[in-house]
Design a protein around this motif. Structure first.
Motif, short mmCIF file in Angstrom:
data_model
loop_
_atom_site.label_atom_id
_atom_site.label_comp_id
_atom_site.label_asym_id
_atom_site.label_seq_id
_atom_site.Cartn_x
_atom_site.Cartn_y
_atom_site.Cartn_z
N LEU A 323 13.97 -56.09 -46.74
CA LEU A 323 15.29 -55.49 -46.97
C LEU A 323 15.81 -55.86 -48.35
CD1 LEU A 323 17.83 -54.00 -46.03
CD2 LEU A 323 18.56 -56.11 -44.90
N ILE A 348 14.78 -51.19 -41.80
CA ILE A 348 15.80 -52.16 -41.41
C ILE A 348 15.49 -52.62 -39.99
CG2 ILE A 348 18.26 -52.57 -41.03
CD1 ILE A 348 18.85 -50.47 -43.10
N ALA A 352 18.99 -57.20 -38.55
CA ALA A 352 19.77 -56.84 -39.74
C ALA A 352 20.74 -55.71 -39.44
CB ALA A 352 18.83 -56.44 -40.87
N TRP A 353 20.32 -54.72 -38.66
CA TRP A 353 21.19 -53.58 -38.38
C TRP A 353 22.40 -53.99 -37.55
CZ3 TRP A 353 22.19 -49.32 -40.58
CH2 TRP A 353 22.87 -48.28 -39.91
N THR A 358 25.01 -56.00 -43.28
CA THR A 358 23.97 -55.07 -43.72
C THR A 358 24.56 -53.69 -44.02
OG1 THR A 358 22.30 -56.22 -42.40
CG2 THR A 358 21.79 -53.98 -43.08
#
Length: 596
Positions: A323, A348, A352-353, A358
């Motif tokens: 990322l 992603i 992280a999402w 993010t």
């Protein structure tokens, strides 16, 4: 041995190879008293009669088969020279040797696809297989040659799956190879013996039709999808791409198999050479006519789309570092006047999402570059209908965050993204790299509209091997997509033929629909194609970590394939139906043999 006129003949039933004028697919009489063998043929010592293909037995009166050949009693087919087509003599005398030859012959077409990319070889690659099948002495042998060749084809075209599927690749090949068994019967029926001009014409029409039915069945998602369609090997050949704009990859496959069939006829029998040569000339003229007169896409401006390929990132924390690398590369696009930035599949991760930071990072990137970002998320989510689970989703992110445009992948990779009949096959996760938890499917395709600043561009997203399905890109274009955008990740197969084969599919989808196509990956090969299937710009190879901007020509208008769809498939079905009807009518009219 066979009794004829009170004299013994060799166990073959005749001297040397095939029976005079006999059909290799028709079977041979057993030893002993006159009667019928497993294929239904009446022994030559018995009363005159016909075989199931319509030919009269060698002791009977002349007759014709449905393709117009005269049986051995007439003036049409001639006896094969001694030894020709006989599995009891020569290098193919052993059943094991013949089986190995069938496996190898079936594997040869794989060389026409990337990465070898011998596209011209596709027009000859089936010839050894066809010549082998035509020498089969019984329907069972012809079906077996077809099945073994099919196994060779499946293993060769999908060999890069071995690290993931292990022993399952053999099981898969054995099951899918059965699709070629009826095709083996068809080839032996039409190419065996001494084909007349009428039968040669029938073969060039029907043998490719039979092959196309195999490709159609293989294209079902549950069987792995349409990977390795013969027409796809022609992805960089201009005339073939023009043909794809008329009838899709299906029409290109028909052409390739038709040329192979004609070439096999040229080699196999002198009597059929004139007809085979004429048919090959007709094929060439048809391709030239399509290239000259088929509608071409009309220019409608251009659009600048950037692809971000972070490259191979391995080891602890690889998801977060990938990322970071994607963000770093995207920042380099500031000031380059791009309309859209595309990241690869699973760019992603789930963790992280779900982190609000993010989304803020992505929105800031969008503001900095001046364009929306199309990212891809492999995470647990809830879709519009309230289903909760793991989706693979293409998500559009603008300066203010996610725009609300989201596409959930509809066609999943068997074992890679779900395990079919998990209650029965769930143990596969302990043997290969099968999915530990099934992904959920999306329920509809989506066309995303970019803001007015991007000239109101409408894009149609696809994820991973969905680019192999011609109907999906066609549906997107019919729904108004101006650019087809594919997000993929082939890092599992990084050093195989898979990345090159996957990227090549974009050229076919572009040519079929008259719309540019972008293929964005995490680790290569990323590429772009214009509305005629031509390559645009410089592709990013599997060893690249970079961001590349492609200036894609837009187009308007509709291709013939876009308008009429998969009409070559229906044409092939019709050809096979006519052959079956003629064979059936011939069998129905066959007189019942009287008492001896």
């Amino acid at each position: 041995m066979r009794i004829r006129g009170g004299r013994d003949t060799p166990d073959d039933g005749h001297p040397g190879g095939t029976a005079p004028g006999g059909d290799p697919a028709g079977g041979h009489a057993s030893e002993g008293a006159p009667g019928e063998d497993a294929a239904g043929d009446r022994a030559s010592g018995g009363a005159p009669g016909k075989d199931p293909a319509g030919d009269r037995a060698s002791g009977g009166a002349p007759g014709k088969d449905p393709a117009g050949d005269r049986a051995s009693g007439g003036a049409g087919d001639e006896a094969s020279p001694p030894g020709r087509g006989s599995p009891r003599s020569g290098p193919l005398a052993s059943a094991w040797t013949r089986g190995a030859a069938a496996l190898l012959a079936g594997a040869l077409p794989a060389l026409a696809f990337p990465a070898p990319g011998l596209w011209w070889f596709a027009y000859l690659a089936l010839v050894p297989w066809l010549l082998l099948i035509r020498t089969a002495r019984s329907p069972r042998r012809a079906a077996l040659d077809g099945w073994l060749g099919g196994i060779g084809f499946v293993v060769a075209v999908h060999h890069w799956l071995m690290p993931s599927l292990h022993v399952f690749i053999v099981l898969l090949a054995a099951l899918l190879g059965l699709l070629w068994a009826p095709w083996g019967l068809l080839v032996a029926r039409l190419l065996g013996g001494t084909p007349s001009a009428a039968r040669a014409v029938t073969a060039v029409l029907v043998v490719p039709s039979g092959w196309l039915m195999i490709e159609l069945v293989r294209s079902w998602e549950g069987l792995g999808g349409p990977w390795g369609l013969l027409g796809a090997s022609q992805w960089e050949v201009g005339p073939a791409l023009r043909l794809a704009s008329v009838g899709g990859v299906w029409l290109v496959s028909l052409l390739v198999v038709a040329v192979n069939t004609g070439a096999a006829l040229l080699i196999a029998d002198r009597a059929a050479r004139t007809a085979a040569g004429a048919l090959l000339v007709v094929c060439g003229l048809c391709v030239a006519a399509v290239a000259a007169w088929a509608p071409r896409p009309q220019s409608a401006g251009a659009v600048r789309i950037a692809v971000v390929q972070p490259g191979v990132v391995e080891g602890p924390g690889s998801v977060a570092r990938r990322l970071d690398r994607g963000e770093e590369l995207t920042r380099t696009l500031a000031g380059r006047d791009v309309d859209l930035v595309v990241w690869g599949e699973s760019s992603i991760g789930a963790g992280a999402w779900q982190d609000p930071r993010t989304v803020r990072r992505l929105a800031e990137l969008s503001r900095r570059v001046g364009a929306d970002l199309l990212v891809n998320v492999d995470a647990r989510q809830t879709d519009g209908s309230g289903r909760a689970g793991i989706f693979k989703s293409a998500v559009l992110v603008g300066p203010g965050g996610p725009t609300g445009d989201r596409y959930d992948k509809m066609r999943l990779v068997p074992f890679g993204e779900y395990v079919p009949a998990r209650s029965l096959l769930g143990w596969a996760t302990s043997v290969g790299k099968a999915a530990g938890e099934d992904r959920l499917r999306g329920d509809r395709q989506v066309v995303m509209a970019l803001p007015g600043g991007a000239r109101g561009l409408r894009i149609g997203p696809l994820v991973c091997f969905e680019t192999a399905f011609p109907d999906m890109s066609r549906r997107l274009v019919r729904d108004g997509a101006q650019v087809i955008v594919a997000q993929s990740a082939t890092s599992t197969f990084q050093h195989s033929w898979a990345p090159a084969q996957h990227a090549s599919l974009g050229a076919l989808r572009a040519a079929e629909n008259g719309r540019p196509t972008v293929h964005a990956t995490l680790t290569g090969i990323s590429a772009a194609y214009g509305p005629r299937g031509e390559r645009v710009g410089r592709p990013l190879s599997t060893d690249a970590s970079a961001a590349e901007v492609f200036e894609l020509p837009l187009a308007r208008g509709e291709t013939l394939y876009g308008r009429f769809g998969d009409w070559p498939v229906y044409g092939a079905l019709a050809a096979l139906a006519v052959l079956c009807a003629v064979e059936g009518a011939r069998a129905f009219r066959r007189p019942v043999p009287g008492p001896r």
